[in-house]
Design a protein around this motif. Sequence first.
Motif, PDB file in Angstrom:
ATOM      1  N   ALA A   1       0.887  -1.167   0.000  1.00 56.08           N
ATOM      2  CA  ALA A   1       0.000   0.000   0.000  1.00 56.08           C
ATOM      3  C   ALA A   1       0.926   1.219   0.000  1.00 56.08           C
ATOM      4  CB  ALA A   1      -0.901  -0.005   1.227  1.00 56.08           C
ATOM      5  N   TYR A   2       0.729   2.110  -0.963  1.00 56.33           N
ATOM      6  CA  TYR A   2       1.669   3.204  -1.213  1.00 56.33           C
ATOM      7  C   TYR A   2       0.985   4.552  -1.058  1.00 56.33           C
ATOM      8  CZ  TYR A   2       4.302   6.405  -4.293  1.00 56.33           C
ATOM      9  OH  TYR A   2       4.965   7.468  -4.824  1.00 56.33           O
ATOM     10  N   ALA A   3       1.645   5.447  -0.344  1.00 50.44           N
ATOM     11  CA  ALA A   3       1.154   6.818  -0.227  1.00 50.44           C
ATOM     12  C   ALA A   3       2.297   7.789  -0.485  1.00 50.44           C
ATOM     13  CB  ALA A   3       0.565   7.084   1.155  1.00 50.44           C
ATOM     14  N   MET A   4       1.980   8.847  -1.194  1.00 50.29           N
ATOM     15  CA  MET A   4       2.908   9.949  -1.374  1.00 50.29           C
ATOM     16  C   MET A   4       2.456  11.033  -0.403  1.00 50.29           C
ATOM     17  SD  MET A   4       3.980  12.094  -4.777  1.00 50.29           S
ATOM     18  CE  MET A   4       4.606  10.650  -5.614  1.00 50.29           C
ATOM     19  N   VAL A   5       3.357  11.430   0.483  1.00 49.71           N
ATOM     20  CA  VAL A   5       3.037  12.361   1.557  1.00 49.71           C
ATOM     21  C   VAL A   5       3.837  13.639   1.338  1.00 49.71           C
ATOM     22  CG1 VAL A   5       3.049  12.688   4.061  1.00 49.71           C
ATOM     23  CG2 VAL A   5       2.731  10.388   3.105  1.00 49.71           C
ATOM     24  N   GLU A   6       3.161  14.773   1.375  1.00 48.62           N
ATOM     25  CA  GLU A   6       3.881  16.033   1.222  1.00 48.62           C
ATOM     26  C   GLU A   6       4.743  16.259   2.459  1.00 48.62           C
ATOM     27  OE1 GLU A   6       3.243  20.602  -0.254  1.00 48.62           O
ATOM     28  OE2 GLU A   6       1.506  19.318   0.004  1.00 48.62           O
ATOM     29  N   PHE A   7       6.043  16.442   2.217  1.00 49.55           N
ATOM     30  CA  PHE A   7       6.989  16.606   3.315  1.00 49.55           C
ATOM     31  C   PHE A   7       6.959  18.016   3.875  1.00 49.55           C
ATOM     32  CE2 PHE A   7      11.162  18.052   4.814  1.00 49.55           C
ATOM     33  CZ  PHE A   7      11.292  17.219   5.911  1.00 49.55           C
ATOM     34  N   SER A   8       6.868  18.067   5.181  1.00 49.31           N
ATOM     35  CA  SER A   8       7.067  19.296   5.950  1.00 49.31           C
ATOM     36  C   SER A   8       7.761  18.865   7.233  1.00 49.31           C
ATOM     37  CB  SER A   8       5.727  19.961   6.264  1.00 49.31           C
ATOM     38  OG  SER A   8       5.912  20.996   7.208  1.00 49.31           O
ATOM     39  N   LYS A   9       8.925  19.439   7.513  1.00 44.00           N
ATOM     40  CA  LYS A   9       9.708  18.953   8.661  1.00 44.00           C
ATOM     41  C   LYS A   9       8.967  19.095   9.987  1.00 44.00           C
ATOM     42  CE  LYS A   9      12.367  23.050   9.768  1.00 44.00           C
ATOM     43  NZ  LYS A   9      13.661  23.573  10.109  1.00 44.00           N
ATOM     44  N   ASP A  10       7.974  19.974  10.042  1.00 39.75           N
ATOM     45  CA  ASP A  10       7.235  20.168  11.283  1.00 39.75           C
ATOM     46  C   ASP A  10       5.942  19.365  11.344  1.00 39.75           C
ATOM     47  OD1 ASP A  10       9.144  21.978  12.242  1.00 39.75           O
ATOM     48  OD2 ASP A  10       8.199  23.632  11.157  1.00 39.75           O
ATOM     49  N   SER A  11       5.659  18.564  10.302  1.00 42.45           N
ATOM     50  CA  SER A  11       4.402  17.815  10.298  1.00 42.45           C
ATOM     51  C   SER A  11       4.438  16.686  11.321  1.00 42.45           C
ATOM     52  CB  SER A  11       4.114  17.233   8.911  1.00 42.45           C
ATOM     53  OG  SER A  11       4.958  16.121   8.655  1.00 42.45           O
ATOM     54  N   ALA A  12       3.270  16.308  11.794  1.00 46.42           N
ATOM     55  CA  ALA A  12       3.165  15.218  12.764  1.00 46.42           C
ATOM     56  C   ALA A  12       3.716  13.912  12.184  1.00 46.42           C
ATOM     57  CB  ALA A  12       1.711  15.045  13.188  1.00 46.42           C
ATOM     58  N   ASP A  13       3.429  13.652  10.908  1.00 53.24           N
ATOM     59  CA  ASP A  13       3.905  12.414  10.286  1.00 53.24           C
ATOM     60  C   ASP A  13       5.424  12.393  10.183  1.00 53.24           C
ATOM     61  OD1 ASP A  13       1.367  11.261   9.960  1.00 53.24           O
ATOM     62  OD2 ASP A  13       1.084  12.236   8.015  1.00 53.24           O
ATOM     63  N   ALA A  14       6.029  13.511   9.778  1.00 57.53           N
ATOM     64  CA  ALA A  14       7.490  13.577   9.675  1.00 57.53           C
ATOM     65  C   ALA A  14       8.135  13.371  11.046  1.00 57.53           C
ATOM     66  CB  ALA A  14       7.926  14.903   9.073  1.00 57.53           C
ATOM     67  N   LYS A  15       7.568  13.974  12.053  1.00 59.14           N
ATOM     68  CA  LYS A  15       8.103  13.805  13.402  1.00 59.14           C
ATOM     69  C   LYS A  15       7.930  12.373  13.894  1.00 59.14           C
ATOM     70  CE  LYS A  15       7.527  18.582  14.886  1.00 59.14           C
ATOM     71  NZ  LYS A  15       6.793  19.511  15.765  1.00 59.14           N
ATOM     72  N   LYS A  16       6.756  11.803  13.673  1.00 61.47           N
ATOM     73  CA  LYS A  16       6.463  10.442  14.140  1.00 61.47           C
ATOM     74  C   LYS A  16       7.448   9.433  13.569  1.00 61.47           C
ATOM     75  CE  LYS A  16       2.815   6.950  14.183  1.00 61.47           C
ATOM     76  NZ  LYS A  16       1.407   6.669  13.908  1.00 61.47           N
ATOM     77  N   PHE A  17       7.763   9.578  12.276  1.00 61.45           N
ATOM     78  CA  PHE A  17       8.638   8.621  11.616  1.00 61.45           C
ATOM     79  C   PHE A  17      10.077   9.118  11.475  1.00 61.45           C
ATOM     80  CE2 PHE A  17       4.357   7.485  10.063  1.00 61.45           C
ATOM     81  CZ  PHE A  17       4.321   6.172  10.528  1.00 61.45           C
ATOM     82  N   LYS A  18      10.386  10.236  12.134  1.00 59.17           N
ATOM     83  CA  LYS A  18      11.741  10.809  12.148  1.00 59.17           C
ATOM     84  C   LYS A  18      12.275  11.063  10.733  1.00 59.17           C
ATOM     85  CE  LYS A  18      12.917   8.841  16.628  1.00 59.17           C
ATOM     86  NZ  LYS A  18      11.903   7.926  17.020  1.00 59.17           N
ATOM     87  N   VAL A  19      11.419  11.620   9.894  1.00 59.35           N
ATOM     88  CA  VAL A  19      11.811  11.994   8.536  1.00 59.35           C
ATOM     89  C   VAL A  19      12.292  13.434   8.589  1.00 59.35           C
ATOM     90  CG1 VAL A  19      11.008  12.348   6.174  1.00 59.35           C
ATOM     91  CG2 VAL A  19      10.194  10.385   7.482  1.00 59.35           C
ATOM     92  N   THR A  20      13.527  13.647   8.165  1.00 57.81           N
ATOM     93  CA  THR A  20      14.126  14.981   8.282  1.00 57.81           C
ATOM     94  C   THR A  20      14.314  15.678   6.945  1.00 57.81           C
ATOM     95  OG1 THR A  20      16.337  14.006   8.264  1.00 57.81           O
ATOM     96  CG2 THR A  20      15.312  14.374  10.429  1.00 57.81           C
ATOM     97  N   ALA A  21      14.084  14.959   5.841  1.00 54.14           N
ATOM     98  CA  ALA A  21      14.272  15.570   4.525  1.00 54.14           C
ATOM     99  C   ALA A  21      13.457  14.824   3.479  1.00 54.14           C
ATOM    100  CB  ALA A  21      15.745  15.537   4.131  1.00 54.14           C
ATOM    101  N   ALA A  22      13.145  15.544   2.415  1.00 51.14           N
ATOM    102  CA  ALA A  22      12.515  14.914   1.258  1.00 51.14           C
ATOM    103  C   ALA A  22      13.649  14.611   0.282  1.00 51.14           C
ATOM    104  CB  ALA A  22      11.489  15.845   0.619  1.00 51.14           C
ATOM    105  N   ALA A  23      13.625  13.640  -0.445  1.00 50.44           N
ATOM    106  CA  ALA A  23      12.671  12.559  -0.553  1.00 50.44           C
ATOM    107  C   ALA A  23      13.133  11.402   0.335  1.00 50.44           C
ATOM    108  CB  ALA A  23      12.590  12.085  -1.995  1.00 50.44           C
ATOM    109  N   THR A  24      12.202  10.885   1.112  1.00 46.47           N
ATOM    110  CA  THR A  24      12.482   9.745   1.972  1.00 46.47           C
ATOM    111  C   THR A  24      11.381   8.719   1.769  1.00 46.47           C
ATOM    112  OG1 THR A  24      13.566  11.121   3.638  1.00 46.47           O
ATOM    113  CG2 THR A  24      12.760   8.975   4.365  1.00 46.47           C
TER     114      THR A  24
END
Length: 127
Positions: free
Chosen positions: A64-87
């Motif tokens: 199951a695939y989702a493309m998520v708009e990256f924002s370093k302050d978003s809840a999803d980025a914080k939850k999964f420790k994503v610090t940069a696009a593209a990840t």
Amino acid sequence: MNNIPGLGEAPSRTALNSVDDAVKAAKEGSKVALLLFSDGGAKSKTFSQVLGDASLDEVFGKVAYAMVEFSKDSADAKKFKVTAAATLLILDVSKEEPKELKKMTGGAPPTVKKEIESAIKKVASSK
């Protein structure tokens, strides 16, 4: 299909619109979830093209695939420790909380395919 502004031509994959949608679809289909955190930058465009490669067609039927708009302050980025696009995150959603199996910030189609297939096997063997 979810288009991120500035990415130009969308990948040839139908992307779900959110992390929650991908996790839900993955749980319902006993699949792993793929999340591409993306913005309008060159790295996101390149990774999007990699994911659209025909060699990944078969493996994309198993996720199951989702493309998520990256924002370093978003809840999803914080939850999964994503610090940069593209990840690209490959998640095991078989438990209550999604578990990261792999985090990738690039790679050629054969490498991406190998990592996705490895995650699928890992999840299947843990059932």
